[in-house]
Design a protein around this motif. Structure first.
Motif, PDB file in Angstrom:
ATOM      1  N   ARG A  58       0.841  -1.195   0.000  1.00 31.56           N
ATOM      2  CA  ARG A  58       0.000   0.000   0.000  1.00 31.56           C
ATOM      3  C   ARG A  58       0.874   1.243   0.000  1.00 31.56           C
ATOM      4  O   ARG A  58       2.027   1.218   0.411  1.00 31.56           O
ATOM      5  CB  ARG A  58      -0.911   0.016   1.224  1.00 31.56           C
ATOM      6  CG  ARG A  58      -0.156  -0.060   2.550  1.00 31.56           C
ATOM      7  CD  ARG A  58      -1.102   0.009   3.711  1.00 31.56           C
ATOM      8  NE  ARG A  58      -0.414  -0.145   4.989  1.00 31.56           N
ATOM      9  CZ  ARG A  58      -1.016  -0.066   6.156  1.00 31.56           C
ATOM     10  NH1 ARG A  58      -2.320   0.168   6.215  1.00 31.56           N
ATOM     11  NH2 ARG A  58      -0.331  -0.204   7.285  1.00 31.56           N
ATOM     12  N   GLN A 117      -3.525   4.327   1.919  1.00 30.56           N
ATOM     13  CA  GLN A 117      -4.290   3.196   1.413  1.00 30.56           C
ATOM     14  C   GLN A 117      -4.489   2.176   2.527  1.00 30.56           C
ATOM     15  O   GLN A 117      -3.505   1.719   3.125  1.00 30.56           O
ATOM     16  CB  GLN A 117      -3.561   2.563   0.235  1.00 30.56           C
ATOM     17  CG  GLN A 117      -4.413   1.614  -0.577  1.00 30.56           C
ATOM     18  CD  GLN A 117      -3.692   1.164  -1.837  1.00 30.56           C
ATOM     19  OE1 GLN A 117      -2.482   1.002  -1.856  1.00 30.56           O
ATOM     20  NE2 GLN A 117      -4.456   0.967  -2.903  1.00 30.56           N
ATOM     21  N   ARG A 169      -8.384  -5.117   1.207  1.00 32.55           N
ATOM     22  CA  ARG A 169      -8.704  -4.992  -0.217  1.00 32.55           C
ATOM     23  C   ARG A 169     -10.103  -4.404  -0.405  1.00 32.55           C
ATOM     24  O   ARG A 169     -11.030  -4.710   0.334  1.00 32.55           O
ATOM     25  CB  ARG A 169      -8.646  -6.370  -0.886  1.00 32.55           C
ATOM     26  CG  ARG A 169      -7.256  -6.984  -0.948  1.00 32.55           C
ATOM     27  CD  ARG A 169      -7.300  -8.318  -1.667  1.00 32.55           C
ATOM     28  NE  ARG A 169      -6.016  -8.986  -1.673  1.00 32.55           N
ATOM     29  CZ  ARG A 169      -5.093  -8.807  -2.614  1.00 32.55           C
ATOM     30  NH1 ARG A 169      -5.340  -7.976  -3.623  1.00 32.55           N
ATOM     31  NH2 ARG A 169      -3.933  -9.459  -2.555  1.00 32.55           N
ATOM     32  N   GLY A 170     -10.224  -3.575  -1.423  1.00 31.94           N
ATOM     33  CA  GLY A 170     -11.522  -3.013  -1.773  1.00 31.94           C
ATOM     34  C   GLY A 170     -11.898  -1.753  -1.030  1.00 31.94           C
ATOM     35  O   GLY A 170     -12.832  -1.060  -1.440  1.00 31.94           O
ATOM     36  N   GLU A 171     -11.211  -1.438   0.063  1.00 33.32           N
ATOM     37  CA  GLU A 171     -11.520  -0.217   0.792  1.00 33.32           C
ATOM     38  C   GLU A 171     -10.875   0.983   0.105  1.00 33.32           C
ATOM     39  O   GLU A 171      -9.734   0.909  -0.373  1.00 33.32           O
ATOM     40  CB  GLU A 171     -11.042  -0.310   2.243  1.00 33.32           C
ATOM     41  CG  GLU A 171     -11.862  -1.251   3.096  1.00 33.32           C
ATOM     42  CD  GLU A 171     -11.557  -1.110   4.574  1.00 33.32           C
ATOM     43  OE1 GLU A 171     -10.486  -0.544   4.907  1.00 33.32           O
ATOM     44  OE2 GLU A 171     -12.377  -1.570   5.395  1.00 33.32           O
ATOM     45  N   SER A 172     -11.604   2.093   0.084  1.00 30.86           N
ATOM     46  CA  SER A 172     -11.118   3.296  -0.594  1.00 30.86           C
ATOM     47  C   SER A 172     -10.020   3.970   0.219  1.00 30.86           C
ATOM     48  O   SER A 172      -9.882   3.758   1.428  1.00 30.86           O
ATOM     49  CB  SER A 172     -12.273   4.274  -0.818  1.00 30.86           C
ATOM     50  OG  SER A 172     -12.900   4.608   0.408  1.00 30.86           O
ATOM     51  N   THR A 173      -9.233   4.785  -0.455  1.00 33.49           N
ATOM     52  CA  THR A 173      -8.112   5.485   0.171  1.00 33.49           C
ATOM     53  C   THR A 173      -8.605   6.476   1.218  1.00 33.49           C
ATOM     54  O   THR A 173      -9.575   7.199   1.011  1.00 33.49           O
ATOM     55  CB  THR A 173      -7.291   6.226  -0.888  1.00 33.49           C
ATOM     56  OG1 THR A 173      -6.759   5.273  -1.808  1.00 33.49           O
ATOM     57  CG2 THR A 173      -6.152   7.017  -0.270  1.00 33.49           C
ATOM     58  N   ALA A 229     -12.444  11.456   4.068  1.00 29.31           N
ATOM     59  CA  ALA A 229     -12.854  10.557   2.986  1.00 29.31           C
ATOM     60  C   ALA A 229     -12.211   9.204   3.229  1.00 29.31           C
ATOM     61  O   ALA A 229     -11.120   9.105   3.788  1.00 29.31           O
ATOM     62  CB  ALA A 229     -12.426  11.113   1.628  1.00 29.31           C
ATOM     63  N   GLY A 230     -12.916   8.148   2.785  1.00 31.01           N
ATOM     64  CA  GLY A 230     -12.392   6.808   2.970  1.00 31.01           C
ATOM     65  C   GLY A 230     -13.442   5.860   3.498  1.00 31.01           C
ATOM     66  O   GLY A 230     -14.646   6.151   3.468  1.00 31.01           O
ATOM     67  N   PRO A 231     -13.035   4.696   4.008  1.00 30.32           N
ATOM     68  CA  PRO A 231     -13.993   3.691   4.496  1.00 30.32           C
ATOM     69  C   PRO A 231     -14.695   4.147   5.766  1.00 30.32           C
ATOM     70  O   PRO A 231     -14.317   5.143   6.396  1.00 30.32           O
ATOM     71  CB  PRO A 231     -13.103   2.465   4.756  1.00 30.32           C
ATOM     72  CG  PRO A 231     -11.750   3.042   5.023  1.00 30.32           C
ATOM     73  CD  PRO A 231     -11.637   4.257   4.150  1.00 30.32           C
ATOM     74  N   ARG A 280     -12.842   5.014   9.166  1.00 34.85           N
ATOM     75  CA  ARG A 280     -11.911   6.150   9.270  1.00 34.85           C
ATOM     76  C   ARG A 280     -12.198   6.979  10.515  1.00 34.85           C
ATOM     77  O   ARG A 280     -13.285   6.888  11.113  1.00 34.85           O
ATOM     78  CB  ARG A 280     -12.005   7.026   8.033  1.00 34.85           C
ATOM     79  CG  ARG A 280     -13.302   7.789   7.883  1.00 34.85           C
ATOM     80  CD  ARG A 280     -13.307   8.626   6.605  1.00 34.85           C
ATOM     81  NE  ARG A 280     -14.488   9.472   6.479  1.00 34.85           N
ATOM     82  CZ  ARG A 280     -15.607   9.102   5.898  1.00 34.85           C
ATOM     83  NH1 ARG A 280     -15.727   7.876   5.395  1.00 34.85           N
ATOM     84  NH2 ARG A 280     -16.635   9.934   5.825  1.00 34.85           N
TER      85      ARG A 280
END
Length: 257
Positions: A175, A204, A208-212, A239-241, A244
């Motif tokens: 990442r 990052q 897997r699959g989680e947004s930055t 911003a993000g999963p 956060r």
């Protein structure tokens, strides 16, 4: 075993240290108070013990406290060694890496001093061992650090990539991390004991699959004595999963020897 490793590392650093100069509040170290760091290591022969406490309020999931500690040593001119760890409250609930109690060793080397046309550049290699709670796999990160000043205002760019071993099916094999910010001595040239630090960052997640994760931080470093710097910082990940941090804060001290 983990405790023995830390004790031995501290003893080696202390035994090889010479007479140290005062630490400088203008020099930025990772985590004190933000993730942003500059391209300059601590002075040759100097030891710095850096520790603090903080908390993170999550958008979803349990909130947690954070307790980092790191020891830095100026082993050679332009070369800095470090070893440290971070403890979290509710360690079994930490989904990302590093885990609570993971041991991290780092080496930072400055390649050049800043000139009128060229920025200062450093490279940092960090290795994270899976010594913590529910830990698995090693982390190996290579980071580039750039610092350029315009008068008293300094700009800093940190960019790195971490390779992850023994990744589970739901985890990435690596990442990236990016941070861009600036620092400014408040009140200079008459008052020179405080430095303001601000940055924006993108990390990052390991899953897997989680947004930055994207966020911002602001912090202050204040020279209490020639050998003690106090810091405080706050930030948010906007911003993000869903895991956060909507708000996080921390404070701590750096002691130079």
């Amino acid at each position: 075993m983990r405790r023995d490793i830390v004790v031995i590392a501290v003893w080696i650093i202390a035994a090889t240290a010479g007479v140290a100069d005062a630490i400088d509040h203008k020099n930025l170290d990772e985590g004190r108070p933000t993730r942003l760091e500059d391209a300059y290591p601590i002075g040759h022969g100097e030891i710095s013990i850096e520790t603090g406490a903080g908390f993170a309020l999550l958008k979803s999931g349990p909130n947690h406290g954070v307790f980092p500690i790191e020891i830095l040593y100026g082993a050679l001119p332009n070369l800095q060694l470090g070893i440290g760890s971070t403890l979290f409250t509710d360690p079994h609930d930490i989904e990302d890496r590093p885990k609570s109690g993971d041991l991290r060793a780092s080496t930072l080397y400055n390649f050049n001093q800043e000139t009128l046309t060229l920025p200062a550049f450093a490279a940092k290699l960090s290795v994270t061992a899976p010594t913590g709670v529910d830990a698995h796999g090693w982390g190996i990160e290579l980071r580039g650090i750039v610092t350029k000043s315009i008068d008293r205002l300094s700009f800093h760019l940190n960019g790195g990539y971490e390779f992850l071993t023994d990744s589970r099916r739901t985890e990435r094999d690596g990442r990236y991390e990016l941070a861009l910010g600036a620092s400014y001595p408040i009140g200079a040239p008459k008052f020179t004991r405080a430095t303001l630090v601000v940055d924006v960052f993108a990390d990052q997640p390991v899953t897997r699959g989680e947004s930055t994760v994207v966020g911002t931080e602001v912090g202050l470093r204040y020279q209490l004595t020639p050998s003690i710097v106090w810091d405080v910082g706050v930030g948010t990940e906007f911003a993000g999963p869903s895991s956060r941090s909507t708000f996080f804060a921390g404070t701590g001290f750096s002691w130079g020897f």
